[in-house]
Write a protein that holds these residues in place. Structure first.
Motif, mmCIF file in Angstrom:
data_model
loop_
_atom_site.group_PDB
_atom_site.id
_atom_site.type_symbol
_atom_site.label_atom_id
_atom_site.label_comp_id
_atom_site.label_asym_id
_atom_site.label_seq_id
_atom_site.Cartn_x
_atom_site.Cartn_y
_atom_site.Cartn_z
ATOM 1 N N UNK A 34 -3.885 9.273 -9.106
ATOM 2 C CA UNK A 34 -4.015 7.831 -9.302
ATOM 3 C C UNK A 34 -3.226 7.377 -10.525
ATOM 4 N N UNK A 35 -3.311 8.148 -11.602
ATOM 5 C CA UNK A 35 -2.636 7.752 -12.833
ATOM 6 C C UNK A 35 -1.123 7.669 -12.643
ATOM 7 N N UNK A 36 -0.557 8.628 -11.910
ATOM 8 C CA UNK A 36 0.890 8.677 -11.722
ATOM 9 C C UNK A 36 1.352 8.000 -10.431
ATOM 10 N N UNK A 37 0.439 7.377 -9.718
ATOM 11 C CA UNK A 37 0.820 6.602 -8.550
ATOM 12 C C UNK A 37 1.359 7.416 -7.399
ATOM 13 N N UNK A 38 0.755 8.581 -7.149
ATOM 14 C CA UNK A 38 1.177 9.403 -6.014
ATOM 15 C C UNK A 38 0.814 8.676 -4.715
ATOM 16 N N UNK A 39 1.760 8.648 -3.798
ATOM 17 C CA UNK A 39 1.582 7.889 -2.556
ATOM 18 C C UNK A 39 1.259 8.740 -1.341
ATOM 19 N N UNK A 62 -7.032 5.070 3.381
ATOM 20 C CA UNK A 62 -7.122 3.837 2.603
ATOM 21 C C UNK A 62 -6.293 3.932 1.327
ATOM 22 N N UNK A 63 -6.228 5.148 0.762
ATOM 23 C CA UNK A 63 -5.560 5.323 -0.527
ATOM 24 C C UNK A 63 -4.113 5.807 -0.407
ATOM 25 N N UNK A 64 -3.828 6.681 0.557
ATOM 26 C CA UNK A 64 -2.533 7.367 0.630
ATOM 27 C C UNK A 64 -1.820 7.095 1.953
ATOM 28 N N UNK A 123 10.106 3.276 -5.588
ATOM 29 C CA UNK A 123 10.317 4.565 -4.924
ATOM 30 C C UNK A 123 8.959 5.223 -4.661
ATOM 31 N N UNK A 124 8.691 5.656 -3.445
ATOM 32 C CA UNK A 124 7.432 6.363 -3.183
ATOM 33 C C UNK A 124 7.380 7.676 -3.966
ATOM 34 N N UNK A 125 6.177 8.084 -4.322
ATOM 35 C CA UNK A 125 6.000 9.289 -5.132
ATOM 36 C C UNK A 125 5.141 10.308 -4.400
ATOM 37 N N UNK A 177 0.852 -1.184 0.000
ATOM 38 C CA UNK A 177 0.000 0.000 0.000
ATOM 39 C C UNK A 177 0.891 1.238 0.000
ATOM 40 N N UNK A 178 0.279 2.389 -0.280
ATOM 41 C CA UNK A 178 1.058 3.633 -0.263
ATOM 42 C C UNK A 178 1.679 3.874 1.105
ATOM 43 N N UNK A 179 0.919 3.620 2.173
ATOM 44 C CA UNK A 179 1.472 3.839 3.510
ATOM 45 C C UNK A 179 2.635 2.889 3.775
#
Length: 236
Positions: free
Chosen positions: A47-52, A135-137, A19-21, A2-4
């Motif tokens: 979402x498209x660029x996978x920002x975390x 949940x997302x970031x 690498x986290x973004x 997950x992003x976290x």
């Protein structure tokens, strides 16, 4: 991951799956991106660029209850904001002109008004949506730093002059603002339960050429405030 998990793995000096973004997007850029890439309709750039990372901040101004619109004309809007300053904006403009400061006279320091840092209205913009963001970031709290927030109250030129002419006053005002920012940051951590991530401190204090003050001035006036903020957030 997950992003976290990804972000916190990297911050723990371990190797994540990638690498986290972290990035933010100007609204004009998003409009152009959607226009030039219609196939991504309904998809967010994050979402498209996978920002975390998602940064969240309450209303950290000193007196949001006193904000008011003072005048509106076709040429622009004059309003008093939560920092007690009067600012002018023009139609379509992003930036503003600070035309009056909350603390015009140094002798009025003790009369500077601060709303309670735990005032619910400061945080309601993120309260209901926080579970979905988590949940997302990887979500971090944020406060401004003591330089930029102090000059919001005192005025940029006035504050820079205070640093030179009256450093003891500048240090006292800076620390009062830092104490307020600490209280807001601690409430963000508590209210949104972000103890497992952390707090980012944003302090705009330089041009492209150099900082706006000397290292000696920073050591005398700002370092104690930065250190107090960091220590308080680390302890939390």
């Amino acid at each position: 991951m997950t992003s976290q998990e990804r972000v916190m793995t990297a911050l723990d000096f371990r190797t994540p799956d990638r690498v986290p973004r972290f990035d933010e997007f100007w609204s004009e850029w998003v409009d152009r991106w959607r226009h030039e890439r219609p196939q991504y309709a309904g998809v967010s750039p994050k979402d498209h660029y996978g920002v975390d990372v998602q940064i969240v901040v309450g209303d950290e101004s000193i007196a949001p209850s006193r904000a008011e619109r003072l005048q509106e004309t076709p040429d622009g809007v004059l309003r008093r904001d939560g920092w007690g300053r009067v600012v002018r904006t023009i139609p379509g403009g992003y930036f503003y002109e600070q035309v009056q400061n909350a603390l015009e006279d140094k002798k009025d320091l003790d009369g500077l008004h601060f709303d309670p840092p735990d005032m619910p209205a400061r945080y309601e913009s993120y309260d209901t949506g926080m579970p979905a963001l988590k949940e997302r970031y990887c979500v971090f709290a944020k406060t401004g730093g003591p330089f930029i927030r102090t000059y919001f109250v005192r005025g940029e030129v006035n504050y820079l002059m205070d640093m030179v002419e009256d450093p003891s006053f500048a240090a006292e005002l800076t620390m009062r603002i830092a104490d307020h920012l600490i209280a807001v940051g601690l409430e963000e951590l508590r209210r949104w339960d972000l103890y497992d991530t952390g707090v980012w401190i944003y302090d705009d204090m330089a041009s492209a050429q150099s900082p706006m003050f000397s290292p000696k001035t920073a050591d005398a006036i700002l370092v104690p405030a930065w250190a107090k903020m960091v220590a308080a957030f680390k302890a939390a």
